[in-house]
Design an enzyme around this catalytic site. Structure first.
Site, PDB file in Angstrom:
ATOM      1  N   ASN A 104      31.941  40.400  46.235  1.00 51.56           N
ATOM      2  CA  ASN A 104      32.025  40.860  44.844  1.00 51.56           C
ATOM      3  C   ASN A 104      33.397  41.503  44.676  1.00 51.56           C
ATOM      4  O   ASN A 104      33.622  42.611  45.151  1.00 51.56           O
ATOM      5  CB  ASN A 104      30.898  41.866  44.563  1.00 51.56           C
ATOM      6  CG  ASN A 104      31.025  42.472  43.175  1.00 51.56           C
ATOM      7  OD1 ASN A 104      31.831  42.024  42.360  1.00 51.56           O
ATOM      8  ND2 ASN A 104      30.221  43.491  42.903  1.00 51.56           N
ATOM      9  N   TRP A 105      34.271  40.772  44.017  1.00 53.85           N
ATOM     10  CA  TRP A 105      35.646  41.268  43.890  1.00 53.85           C
ATOM     11  C   TRP A 105      35.801  42.280  42.759  1.00 53.85           C
ATOM     12  O   TRP A 105      36.894  42.813  42.540  1.00 53.85           O
ATOM     13  CB  TRP A 105      36.611  40.090  43.684  1.00 53.85           C
ATOM     14  CG  TRP A 105      36.849  39.289  44.937  1.00 53.85           C
ATOM     15  CD1 TRP A 105      36.467  39.629  46.212  1.00 53.85           C
ATOM     16  CD2 TRP A 105      37.504  38.021  45.039  1.00 53.85           C
ATOM     17  NE1 TRP A 105      36.845  38.654  47.098  1.00 53.85           N
ATOM     18  CE2 TRP A 105      37.490  37.651  46.407  1.00 53.85           C
ATOM     19  CE3 TRP A 105      38.100  37.158  44.122  1.00 53.85           C
ATOM     20  CZ2 TRP A 105      38.059  36.453  46.859  1.00 53.85           C
ATOM     21  CZ3 TRP A 105      38.659  35.967  44.573  1.00 53.85           C
ATOM     22  CH2 TRP A 105      38.642  35.628  45.925  1.00 53.85           C
ATOM     23  N   LYS A 106      34.754  42.477  41.981  1.00 53.04           N
ATOM     24  CA  LYS A 106      34.814  43.436  40.871  1.00 53.04           C
ATOM     25  C   LYS A 106      36.040  43.124  39.993  1.00 53.04           C
ATOM     26  O   LYS A 106      36.340  41.952  39.777  1.00 53.04           O
ATOM     27  CB  LYS A 106      34.800  44.867  41.422  1.00 53.04           C
ATOM     28  CG  LYS A 106      33.606  45.056  42.401  1.00 53.04           C
ATOM     29  CD  LYS A 106      33.325  46.455  42.804  1.00 53.04           C
ATOM     30  CE  LYS A 106      32.103  46.475  43.733  1.00 53.04           C
ATOM     31  NZ  LYS A 106      31.702  47.824  44.154  1.00 53.04           N
ATOM     32  N   SER A 132      29.405  49.460  51.384  1.00 51.27           N
ATOM     33  CA  SER A 132      30.314  49.773  52.490  1.00 51.27           C
ATOM     34  C   SER A 132      30.096  48.889  53.728  1.00 51.27           C
ATOM     35  O   SER A 132      30.194  49.368  54.855  1.00 51.27           O
ATOM     36  CB  SER A 132      30.225  51.261  52.849  1.00 51.27           C
ATOM     37  OG  SER A 132      30.640  52.050  51.749  1.00 51.27           O
ATOM     38  N   GLY A 137      31.173  51.777  47.822  1.00 53.29           N
ATOM     39  CA  GLY A 137      32.546  52.253  47.713  1.00 53.29           C
ATOM     40  C   GLY A 137      32.772  53.636  48.286  1.00 53.29           C
ATOM     41  O   GLY A 137      33.802  54.258  48.051  1.00 53.29           O
ATOM     42  N   HIS A 170      24.170  44.485  38.700  1.00 48.39           N
ATOM     43  CA  HIS A 170      24.901  45.330  39.655  1.00 48.39           C
ATOM     44  C   HIS A 170      24.867  46.786  39.163  1.00 48.39           C
ATOM     45  O   HIS A 170      24.899  47.036  37.949  1.00 48.39           O
ATOM     46  CB  HIS A 170      26.343  44.835  39.788  1.00 48.39           C
ATOM     47  CG  HIS A 170      27.075  45.514  40.908  1.00 48.39           C
ATOM     48  ND1 HIS A 170      27.631  46.771  40.762  1.00 48.39           N
ATOM     49  CD2 HIS A 170      27.311  45.141  42.183  1.00 48.39           C
ATOM     50  CE1 HIS A 170      28.176  47.137  41.913  1.00 48.39           C
ATOM     51  NE2 HIS A 170      27.994  46.158  42.794  1.00 48.39           N
ATOM     52  N   GLU A 182      21.419  47.454  47.178  1.00 47.71           N
ATOM     53  CA  GLU A 182      22.676  48.201  47.224  1.00 47.71           C
ATOM     54  C   GLU A 182      22.397  49.655  46.850  1.00 47.71           C
ATOM     55  O   GLU A 182      22.388  50.000  45.648  1.00 47.71           O
ATOM     56  CB  GLU A 182      23.694  47.606  46.249  1.00 47.71           C
ATOM     57  CG  GLU A 182      24.083  46.176  46.562  1.00 47.71           C
ATOM     58  CD  GLU A 182      25.476  45.831  46.044  1.00 47.71           C
ATOM     59  OE1 GLU A 182      26.273  45.333  46.849  1.00 47.71           O
ATOM     60  OE2 GLU A 182      25.779  46.082  44.864  1.00 47.71           O
ATOM     61  N   GLY A 240      31.894  44.485  48.723  1.00 48.05           N
ATOM     62  CA  GLY A 240      32.906  44.824  47.729  1.00 48.05           C
ATOM     63  C   GLY A 240      34.275  44.947  48.372  1.00 48.05           C
ATOM     64  O   GLY A 240      34.946  43.954  48.670  1.00 48.05           O
ATOM     65  N   GLY A 241      34.697  46.172  48.630  1.00 49.45           N
ATOM     66  CA  GLY A 241      36.056  46.451  49.105  1.00 49.45           C
ATOM     67  C   GLY A 241      36.523  45.580  50.262  1.00 49.45           C
ATOM     68  O   GLY A 241      37.645  45.047  50.237  1.00 49.45           O
ATOM     69  N   GLU A 249      27.053  48.969  38.929  1.00 51.45           N
ATOM     70  CA  GLU A 249      28.156  49.341  38.034  1.00 51.45           C
ATOM     71  C   GLU A 249      27.902  48.821  36.622  1.00 51.45           C
ATOM     72  O   GLU A 249      28.306  49.453  35.644  1.00 51.45           O
ATOM     73  CB  GLU A 249      29.488  48.829  38.608  1.00 51.45           C
ATOM     74  CG  GLU A 249      29.896  49.648  39.836  1.00 51.45           C
ATOM     75  CD  GLU A 249      30.740  48.898  40.854  1.00 51.45           C
ATOM     76  OE1 GLU A 249      31.269  47.820  40.545  1.00 51.45           O
ATOM     77  OE2 GLU A 249      30.852  49.412  41.986  1.00 51.45           O
TER      78      GLU A 249
HETATM   79  P1  13P Z   1      31.600  48.205  48.696  1.00 49.95           P
HETATM   80  O1  13P Z   1      31.419  47.149  49.765  1.00 49.95           O
HETATM   81  O2  13P Z   1      33.025  48.401  48.294  1.00 49.95           O
HETATM   82  O3  13P Z   1      30.882  49.464  49.054  1.00 49.95           O
HETATM   83  O4  13P Z   1      30.876  47.633  47.369  1.00 49.95           O
HETATM   84  C1  13P Z   1      29.590  47.165  47.467  1.00 49.95           C
HETATM   85  C2  13P Z   1      29.252  46.469  46.218  1.00 49.95           C
HETATM   86  O5  13P Z   1      29.146  47.065  45.165  1.00 49.95           O
HETATM   87  C3  13P Z   1      29.071  45.009  46.265  1.00 49.95           C
HETATM   88  O6  13P Z   1      28.486  44.530  45.107  1.00 49.95           O
END
Ligand code: 13P
Length: 253
Positions: free
Chosen positions: A9-11, A213, A173, A95, A167, A234-235, A97
């Protein structure tokens, strides 16, 4: 057997040029991996470039969200048929967010899940508790409610493509990964709820990913567990080497 799935997930990161450059670096590193379903979810503006670049490669491209309707006066939105028209195959739904900043609710998650299934998109439905909910022993209640509203009114026979991503919001994050024990326990709660709603067979076939994470050095311990069928990253998915290591480390022996 459930096929492992690792999704990026590159956001709100990466232009089209950055997205295709990622694939150019990443693909040779995972090309020999035939066991894992790999999905990249870039921003909307990179979807077309990535579906073009991924053609003929064993990498799938997904959207980070969508509207549930096919067309209409909904400024800024993207419809499921617009996604399938450009070759997207997966979509993230709900998600945290999106729930936190864009008012998504369990009810809109339910509408989007129904729509994704009807359009042949593989839905990755995100659930997870906030820190205060975990600390007040509400994790099971939160997960049970999120899953049951998400699945409301859906014929179990259509749930084959369903993927759930657990999640925990406190792990996203933050560098604070759920321990494998915490994650496995949550996945068991989710699978039991799916079984109660849609039957044991559907529950046994549903892939449940962990997200929050995930890094190359914890992917193996998490994804090696019985009820964890992959990861939503994510990250650590923004860098091709790091994401390829997660794919490799997460693949169960
Ligand atoms: P991180 O891996 O950066 O914690 O993000 C997780 C995420 O929100 C994937 O959708």
């Amino acid at each position: 057997m459930r096929k492992p799935l690792i999704a990026a997930n590159w956001k709100m990161y990466k232009t089209p040029a950055e997205s295709t450059a990622f694939l150019t670096s990443f693909y040779p590193l995972v090309k020999s991996n035939q066991t894992t379903e790999i999905v990249l979810c870039p921003p909307m503006t990179s979807l077309q470039a990535l579906t073009d670049a991924a053609r003929g490669k064993s990498v799938f491209i997904g959207a980070q969200t969508m509207h549930w309707l096919n067309e209409g006066a909904y400024t800024g939105e993207t419809s499921p048929s617009m996604l399938t028209a450009i070759g997207a195959t997966h979509v993230l739904v709900g998600h945290s967010e999106r729930r936190q900043y864009f008012n998504e609710t369990d009810t809109t998650v339910n509408l989007k899940l129904k729509s994704a299934l009807a359009h042949g998109l593989t839905p990755i439905v995100c659930v997870g508790e906030h820190l205060n909910e975990r600390e007040t022993n509400l994790t099971a209640d939160v997960l049970n409610l999120q899953v049951s509203v998400a699945l409301e009114g859906i014929d179990p026979a259509t749930l084959g493509p369903l993927v759930i991503a657990y999640e925990p919001v406190w792990a996203i994050g933050t560098g604070r990964t759920a321990t494998p024990e915490i994650a496995e326990a949550a996945h068991k709660i989710i699978r039991a709820k799916i079984a109660a709603i849609a039957g044991a067979e559907v529950a046994a076939a549903t892939r449940i990913l962990y997200g929050g994470s995930v890094k190359p050095d914890n992917a193996s311990a998490l994804c090696g567990l019985e009820d964890i069928d992959g990861a939503l990253v994510g990250g650590a998915s923004l860098d091709p080497v790091s994401f390829s290591q997660i794919v490799i480390n997460a693949t169960k022996a």
